[in-house]
Design an enzyme around this catalytic site. Structure first.
Site, short mmCIF file in Angstrom:
data_model
loop_
_atom_site.label_atom_id
_atom_site.label_comp_id
_atom_site.label_asym_id
_atom_site.label_seq_id
_atom_site.Cartn_x
_atom_site.Cartn_y
_atom_site.Cartn_z
N ASP A 117 0.96 -1.14 0.05
CA ASP A 117 -0.03 -0.03 -0.23
C ASP A 117 0.86 1.18 -0.09
O ASP A 117 0.29 2.45 0.18
CB ASP A 117 -0.97 0.05 1.12
CG ASP A 117 -2.11 -0.99 1.21
OD1 ASP A 117 -2.61 -0.98 0.03
OD2 ASP A 117 -2.35 -1.66 1.98
N ASP A 177 -6.17 -3.70 -6.90
CA ASP A 177 -5.74 -2.55 -6.12
C ASP A 177 -4.41 -1.96 -6.34
O ASP A 177 -3.88 -0.90 -6.14
CB ASP A 177 -5.92 -2.53 -4.66
CG ASP A 177 -7.17 -3.18 -4.40
OD1 ASP A 177 -7.55 -4.10 -4.94
OD2 ASP A 177 -7.71 -2.86 -3.16
N1 GLY Z 1 -7.32 -1.20 -1.25
C1 GLY Z 1 -8.21 -1.56 -0.63
C2 GLY Z 1 -9.78 -1.23 -0.47
O1 GLY Z 1 -9.99 -0.72 -2.06
O2 GLY Z 1 -10.73 -1.25 -0.01
#
Ligand code: GLY
Length: 394
Positions: A117, A177
């Site tokens: 992340d 993501d």
């Molecule tokens: N990256 C986590 C979400 O989109 O909830």
């Protein structure tokens, strides 16, 4: 008599054509965002707990309380990013000072190699800070963050490992993501001239294109890889309705991710991928008229399922960029405008309410039963980004 009849018809027609009445006014939308964010800054101070000083960044409202998160939370960079976007729009010391303060608290994440992340946390905060101030300190943070993120790349799989958690389910999970974190890597190559970041980003984008998508260009959420051979072990979901469904925010990450990859590489395959994902999203029979999707395009209870304003904000922002590259330009811009109209007129929090969040009605995780029909800091972030992109279009 006739003239009066005509006047009445015109008035009625005017009432029946909402697009005339509801065109997005970017200035007004930012005024609302500024009012709300000033409130949120005050609410953050009230919510801070001296026993837990690491909690500083507002994420959502939970059980009637403002939820603050620590820098290690994947959403910690979005509120600093909101502040940078307000600084970009207004150019005042008020917003710049607040943006710097909140960004400083995220910076330590540059050394956290336990998650993918990094881009969400560091690029949305420090990346915007560097773009707007050219502060060399921010540049150094970005380069260190890119180096740390690169340690999660495995040449055998060709992708960056997303999660260290959930090892009971997956060996080497990679989520759609993760495409969003490639922006930090592309930028790091621009900052340093070191092409290794760019190569990792391209490998991740190509491998994801091969394994994450179905024939209709919808995306799985989680792909599990064998870390030794790169073989695909599982195609699953985590936040969507089912393994074979199309989780809305995942489709939005894919659209935004490949559009952004085209920005840095000019590879026509990425442009085509973004256009195909856009087609899947915009033509989906379960897409509501206001273009704010349900949390999953295949959710069983549609139309009685929660919406996800965060996915809508992301789609709108991505379409404004795609509009500048694609031949289908007018349509993308029109759709992006329609989404912003919906968000600005039906999904904003009344001024002075909701602890100062800007948008309501997002969904973090329906299967996890948290943040369902809630405000989320990343919905606000991509909403302001979309408004700025609209403003900056020629
Ligand atoms: N990256 C986590 C979400 O989109 O909830």
């Amino acid at each position: 008599m006739k003239i009066r009849h005509l006047a009445v018809t015109v008035v009625l027609l005017g009432l029946q054509i909402p697009s005339f009445a509801q065109k997005v006014d970017v200035k007004k939308a930012f005024q609302h965002a500024a009012t709300q964010t000033d409130l949120l800054l005050k609410e953050v101070e009230k919510a801070k707990d001296p026993k837990k000083p690491q909690l500083f960044s507002p994420r959502t409202i939970e059980d009637g309380h403002l939820k603050l998160v620590a820098s290690r939370d994947w959403t910690s960079g979005f509120f600093p990013g909101v502040l940078w976007y307000l600084d970009e729009f207004y150019g005042t010391e008020h917003w710049k000072a607040a943006a710097k303060k909140f960004t400083a608290d995220v910076e330590q994440e540059k050394n956290n190699g336990t998650t993918h992340d990094m881009g969400f946390k560091v690029y949305c905060s420090v990346g915007n800070g560097y773009r707007l101030t050219h502060d060399p300190h921010y540049r150094d943070v970005l380069v260190t963050a890119a180096k740390t993120l690169s340690t999660r790349f495995n040449p055998k799989t060709g992708v960056i490992l997303s999660w260290d958690h959930s090892r009971d389910k997956w060996v080497n999970p990679v989520i759609i993501d993760n495409m969003m974190n490639l922006e930090l890597l592309f930028e790091a190559t621009k900052l340093t001239g070191d092409s290794s970041f760019y190569k990792i980003a391209v490998s991740h984008a190509n491998t994801t294109m091969k394994n994450h998508f179905r024939a209709d260009y919808s995306s799985y959420h989680v792909i599990d890889y064998d870390p030794q051979t790169g073989a695909v072990l599982k195609k699953n979901t985590h936040q969507g309705y089912s393994h074979e469904s199309a989780w809305s925010r995942g489709q939005a990450w894919a659209l935004y991710g490949y559009t952004m990859c085209y920005r840095y590489t000019k590879n026509p395959r990425y442009l085509a991928q973004a256009e195909n994902v856009a087609k899947f999203i915009l033509n989906h029979p379960n897409m509501p008229k206001d273009l704010v999707p349900y949390y999953d395009f295949d959710a069983l209870g549609i139309p009685n399922e929660p919406r996800d304003a965060s996915a809508a904000a992301l789609i709108s922002s991505a379409l404004y960029e795609l509009n500048t590259y694609s031949k289908a330009r007018k349509d993308y811009r029109k759709k992006a405008d329609q989404i912003l109209e919906s968000l600005s007129t039906k999904y904003t929090a009344p001024a002075g309410s909701s602890f100062g969040f800007i948008l309501l009605h997002s969904t973090g995780s329906k299967p996890g039963n948290f943040e369902v029909d809630a405000p989320l800091n990343y919905a606000d972030y991509y909403y302001l980004e979309a408004l700025l992109r609209k403003k900056n279009l020629k």
